[in-house]
Design a protein around this motif. Sequence first.
Motif, PDB file in Angstrom:
ATOM      1  N   PHE A 133       0.828  -1.200   0.000  1.00  0.00           N
ATOM      2  CA  PHE A 133       0.000   0.000   0.000  1.00  0.00           C
ATOM      3  C   PHE A 133       0.868   1.258   0.000  1.00  0.00           C
ATOM      4  CE2 PHE A 133      -2.019   3.364   2.561  1.00  0.00           C
ATOM      5  CZ  PHE A 133      -3.154   3.603   1.803  1.00  0.00           C
ATOM      6  N   SER A 134       1.906   1.281   0.845  1.00  0.00           N
ATOM      7  CA  SER A 134       2.770   2.463   0.946  1.00  0.00           C
ATOM      8  C   SER A 134       3.463   2.764  -0.372  1.00  0.00           C
ATOM      9  CB  SER A 134       3.816   2.260   2.050  1.00  0.00           C
ATOM     10  OG  SER A 134       3.206   2.129   3.311  1.00  0.00           O
ATOM     11  N   SER A 135       4.012   1.727  -1.010  1.00  0.00           N
ATOM     12  CA  SER A 135       4.736   1.956  -2.268  1.00  0.00           C
ATOM     13  C   SER A 135       3.800   2.438  -3.369  1.00  0.00           C
ATOM     14  CB  SER A 135       5.468   0.685  -2.706  1.00  0.00           C
ATOM     15  OG  SER A 135       4.568  -0.385  -2.907  1.00  0.00           O
ATOM     16  N   GLN A 136       2.558   1.932  -3.383  1.00  0.00           N
ATOM     17  CA  GLN A 136       1.592   2.376  -4.390  1.00  0.00           C
ATOM     18  C   GLN A 136       1.161   3.821  -4.142  1.00  0.00           C
ATOM     19  OE1 GLN A 136      -1.334  -0.727  -3.893  1.00  0.00           O
ATOM     20  NE2 GLN A 136      -0.480  -1.982  -5.532  1.00  0.00           N
ATOM     21  N   VAL A 137       0.987   4.180  -2.885  1.00  0.00           N
ATOM     22  CA  VAL A 137       0.626   5.554  -2.537  1.00  0.00           C
ATOM     23  C   VAL A 137       1.756   6.508  -2.927  1.00  0.00           C
ATOM     24  CG1 VAL A 137       0.293   7.132  -0.572  1.00  0.00           C
ATOM     25  CG2 VAL A 137      -1.024   5.014  -0.706  1.00  0.00           C
ATOM     26  N   ILE A 138       2.985   6.134  -2.624  1.00  0.00           N
ATOM     27  CA  ILE A 138       4.139   6.970  -2.976  1.00  0.00           C
ATOM     28  C   ILE A 138       4.204   7.168  -4.485  1.00  0.00           C
ATOM     29  CG2 ILE A 138       6.667   7.060  -3.027  1.00  0.00           C
ATOM     30  CD1 ILE A 138       6.586   5.509  -0.331  1.00  0.00           C
ATOM     31  N   ARG A 139       3.985   6.097  -5.242  1.00  0.00           N
ATOM     32  CA  ARG A 139       4.033   6.209  -6.701  1.00  0.00           C
ATOM     33  C   ARG A 139       3.005   7.222  -7.203  1.00  0.00           C
ATOM     34  NH1 ARG A 139       5.392   3.612 -11.616  1.00  0.00           N
ATOM     35  NH2 ARG A 139       4.778   5.151 -13.170  1.00  0.00           N
ATOM     36  N   ALA A 140       1.793   7.155  -6.662  1.00  0.00           N
ATOM     37  CA  ALA A 140       0.744   8.078  -7.094  1.00  0.00           C
ATOM     38  C   ALA A 140       1.102   9.518  -6.736  1.00  0.00           C
ATOM     39  CB  ALA A 140      -0.580   7.692  -6.442  1.00  0.00           C
ATOM     40  N   ILE A 141       1.600   9.731  -5.535  1.00  0.00           N
ATOM     41  CA  ILE A 141       1.987  11.075  -5.108  1.00  0.00           C
ATOM     42  C   ILE A 141       3.073  11.627  -6.024  1.00  0.00           C
ATOM     43  CG2 ILE A 141       3.108  12.394  -3.266  1.00  0.00           C
ATOM     44  CD1 ILE A 141       1.734  10.425  -1.277  1.00  0.00           C
ATOM     45  N   GLU A 142       4.073  10.798  -6.321  1.00  0.00           N
ATOM     46  CA  GLU A 142       5.164  11.243  -7.184  1.00  0.00           C
ATOM     47  C   GLU A 142       4.658  11.595  -8.572  1.00  0.00           C
ATOM     48  OE1 GLU A 142       8.438  11.573  -9.766  1.00  0.00           O
ATOM     49  OE2 GLU A 142       6.941   9.976  -9.955  1.00  0.00           O
ATOM     50  N   ASP A 143       3.744  10.796  -9.105  1.00  0.00           N
ATOM     51  CA  ASP A 143       3.187  11.066 -10.439  1.00  0.00           C
ATOM     52  C   ASP A 143       2.492  12.423 -10.476  1.00  0.00           C
ATOM     53  OD1 ASP A 143       4.102   8.686 -11.463  1.00  0.00           O
ATOM     54  OD2 ASP A 143       2.154   7.671 -11.444  1.00  0.00           O
ATOM     55  N   ILE A 144       1.640  12.685  -9.488  1.00  0.00           N
ATOM     56  CA  ILE A 144       0.882  13.940  -9.460  1.00  0.00           C
ATOM     57  C   ILE A 144       1.817  15.123  -9.238  1.00  0.00           C
ATOM     58  CG2 ILE A 144      -0.941  15.233  -8.291  1.00  0.00           C
ATOM     59  CD1 ILE A 144      -1.866  12.803 -10.007  1.00  0.00           C
ATOM     60  N   CYS A 145       2.776  14.974  -8.353  1.00  0.00           N
ATOM     61  CA  CYS A 145       3.712  16.066  -8.089  1.00  0.00           C
ATOM     62  C   CYS A 145       4.585  16.346  -9.313  1.00  0.00           C
ATOM     63  CB  CYS A 145       4.579  15.735  -6.874  1.00  0.00           C
ATOM     64  SG  CYS A 145       3.679  15.851  -5.309  1.00  0.00           S
ATOM     65  N   HIS A 146       4.976  15.303 -10.024  1.00  0.00           N
ATOM     66  CA  HIS A 146       5.797  15.482 -11.226  1.00  0.00           C
ATOM     67  C   HIS A 146       5.058  16.344 -12.263  1.00  0.00           C
ATOM     68  CE1 HIS A 146       8.686  14.576 -14.379  1.00  0.00           C
ATOM     69  NE2 HIS A 146       7.683  14.210 -15.161  1.00  0.00           N
ATOM     70  N   GLU A 147       3.764  16.127 -12.376  1.00  0.00           N
ATOM     71  CA  GLU A 147       2.965  16.905 -13.332  1.00  0.00           C
ATOM     72  C   GLU A 147       2.971  18.388 -12.985  1.00  0.00           C
ATOM     73  OE1 GLU A 147      -0.915  15.219 -13.338  1.00  0.00           O
ATOM     74  OE2 GLU A 147      -0.289  13.317 -14.253  1.00  0.00           O
ATOM     75  N   SER A 148       3.136  18.700 -11.695  1.00  0.00           N
ATOM     76  CA  SER A 148       3.140  20.095 -11.245  1.00  0.00           C
ATOM     77  C   SER A 148       4.551  20.604 -10.957  1.00  0.00           C
ATOM     78  CB  SER A 148       2.287  20.236  -9.973  1.00  0.00           C
ATOM     79  OG  SER A 148       0.933  19.930 -10.246  1.00  0.00           O
ATOM     80  N   ASP A 149       5.561  19.856 -11.420  1.00  0.00           N
ATOM     81  CA  ASP A 149       6.968  20.234 -11.223  1.00  0.00           C
ATOM     82  C   ASP A 149       7.332  20.363  -9.747  1.00  0.00           C
ATOM     83  OD1 ASP A 149       7.740  20.270 -13.930  1.00  0.00           O
ATOM     84  OD2 ASP A 149       6.906  22.274 -14.199  1.00  0.00           O
ATOM     85  N   PHE A 150       6.773  19.479  -8.931  1.00  0.00           N
ATOM     86  CA  PHE A 150       7.135  19.397  -7.519  1.00  0.00           C
ATOM     87  C   PHE A 150       7.996  18.153  -7.290  1.00  0.00           C
ATOM     88  CE2 PHE A 150       4.356  22.797  -6.584  1.00  0.00           C
ATOM     89  CZ  PHE A 150       4.510  23.150  -5.258  1.00  0.00           C
ATOM     90  N   HIS A 151       8.938  18.263  -6.362  1.00  0.00           N
ATOM     91  CA  HIS A 151       9.784  17.138  -6.001  1.00  0.00           C
ATOM     92  C   HIS A 151       9.256  16.493  -4.719  1.00  0.00           C
ATOM     93  CE1 HIS A 151      12.513  18.771  -8.979  1.00  0.00           C
ATOM     94  NE2 HIS A 151      12.479  19.928  -8.348  1.00  0.00           N
ATOM     95  N   VAL A 152       9.646  15.232  -4.484  1.00  0.00           N
ATOM     96  CA  VAL A 152       9.145  14.489  -3.326  1.00  0.00           C
ATOM     97  C   VAL A 152      10.313  13.912  -2.541  1.00  0.00           C
ATOM     98  CG1 VAL A 152       7.698  12.569  -2.551  1.00  0.00           C
ATOM     99  CG2 VAL A 152       7.030  13.885  -4.585  1.00  0.00           C
ATOM    100  N   ILE A 153      10.315  14.142  -1.228  1.00  0.00           N
ATOM    101  CA  ILE A 153      11.262  13.499  -0.317  1.00  0.00           C
ATOM    102  C   ILE A 153      10.483  12.476   0.498  1.00  0.00           C
ATOM    103  CG2 ILE A 153      12.850  13.804   1.620  1.00  0.00           C
ATOM    104  CD1 ILE A 153      13.299  16.668   0.701  1.00  0.00           C
ATOM    105  N   VAL A 154      10.877  11.207   0.423  1.00  0.00           N
ATOM    106  CA  VAL A 154      10.164  10.131   1.120  1.00  0.00           C
ATOM    107  C   VAL A 154      10.939   9.693   2.354  1.00  0.00           C
ATOM    108  CG1 VAL A 154       9.247   7.788   0.945  1.00  0.00           C
ATOM    109  CG2 VAL A 154       9.126   9.320  -1.034  1.00  0.00           C
ATOM    110  N   CYS A 155      10.242   9.592   3.479  1.00  0.00           N
ATOM    111  CA  CYS A 155      10.840   9.138   4.736  1.00  0.00           C
ATOM    112  C   CYS A 155      10.034   7.962   5.283  1.00  0.00           C
ATOM    113  CB  CYS A 155      10.841  10.262   5.772  1.00  0.00           C
ATOM    114  SG  CYS A 155      11.659  11.780   5.236  1.00  0.00           S
ATOM    115  N   ASN A 156      10.724   7.000   5.887  1.00  0.00           N
ATOM    116  CA  ASN A 156      10.077   5.811   6.439  1.00  0.00           C
ATOM    117  C   ASN A 156      10.157   5.846   7.962  1.00  0.00           C
ATOM    118  OD1 ASN A 156       8.992   3.174   6.722  1.00  0.00           O
ATOM    119  ND2 ASN A 156      11.064   2.349   6.899  1.00  0.00           N
ATOM    120  N   ALA A 157       9.007   5.996   8.618  1.00  0.00           N
ATOM    121  CA  ALA A 157       8.982   6.146  10.078  1.00  0.00           C
ATOM    122  C   ALA A 157       9.007   4.821  10.831  1.00  0.00           C
ATOM    123  CB  ALA A 157       7.751   6.940  10.497  1.00  0.00           C
ATOM    124  N   ASP A 158       8.818   3.696  10.138  1.00  0.00           N
ATOM    125  CA  ASP A 158       8.814   2.377  10.799  1.00  0.00           C
ATOM    126  C   ASP A 158       7.790   2.312  11.934  1.00  0.00           C
ATOM    127  OD1 ASP A 158      10.600   0.768   9.401  1.00  0.00           O
ATOM    128  OD2 ASP A 158      12.339   1.657  10.376  1.00  0.00           O
TER     129      ASP A 158
END
Length: 344
Positions: free
Chosen positions: A76-101
């Motif tokens: 679920f987490s990896s799929q959510v991250i992929r979607a966020i990155e796709d949408i942000c890429h369209e708006s020229d935004f970058h994404v920093i991903v952190c794993n809180a465990d």
Amino acid sequence: MKAVTMADVARLANVSKSTVSQYLNKRFDYMGEDTKKRIEETIRELDYRPNIVARSLKQKSTTTIGVIVANILHTFSSQVIRAIEDICHESDFHVIVCNADDNPVKERKYIEMLRAKQVDGMIILPTGDNVDIYNEMFDEKYPIVFVDRTVGEIPIPSVILNNEMAADLGVQHFIDNGYKKIGIITNVIRNITPRRGRVNGYKKALENNKISINEQYIKNLEIGKVQEGLKDLLALEEPPEAIIAGNDLILIEVLKYVKSKNIRIPTDLAVIGIDDVSFSTFYEPALTIVEQPAYEIGKKAAELLLYEIQKKELHGENAIYQFEPKLVVRESSKRIGNSVHTIE
């Protein structure tokens, strides 16, 4: 070596600094092809790299967001991250991903680090234990969206699954196939909303079908103890005939155990997992799954956050955007015979 500046590019290309700035920001409306080509060649010749920090200070935006996931091992987490990155890429935004465990201390450190880096907003799958810092960000009108979980009465927009429905779909499918002794295994992460919702959905589905709830059939375990817990379930005098695995990591532990003990699915034990796994279609037998629309959830979260960042206003305080799961029926939940494997 002295850093190459925008002024150097403008001088060599024989244009103004504002024209170079327009080129870098892709504002080509009134720019001739010769000018664009000359700037492009000059940038390449000088190996010019825009000063992102200086641009961020000027624009008061880093065009970067932070994403803090509870556990990056979940599909679920990896799929959510992929979607966020796709949408942000369209708006020229970058994404920093952190794993809180699922660790509140790590989560707090990541929130502080991301704010120090001046990211424009955050999407968080919250641990739920940093209420003070969540409230502080909300009070400051800092753009933030929760995913997968809600946290008390904090009025931060949340994008979640209908978790009660997810468990209900699985239990009802088992009952429709003749099963009455149905267990559920969830994992211990304090009192997070998905676990509560799935257990509540499980219980309501049994009650709606006038099947008594056996508390022995409900296991809330750390991932490392799932196999031991399943062993205990199957060693009961009246063991469950069917199991709901509360998420993908629990499902994997269940499958490891039944394989090690030569327990046949679904003949000895029927299985349904909540959350998809990559091997669900080619596992033998193919696995019945309650799917989350993970990509759509991530997409919605990104759209909400970008709205807050770009419009400079909160989008629906305390709003909860709930998505519905879908049952995908395969062989692992079918009724075959009446035998149940008992562990000696």
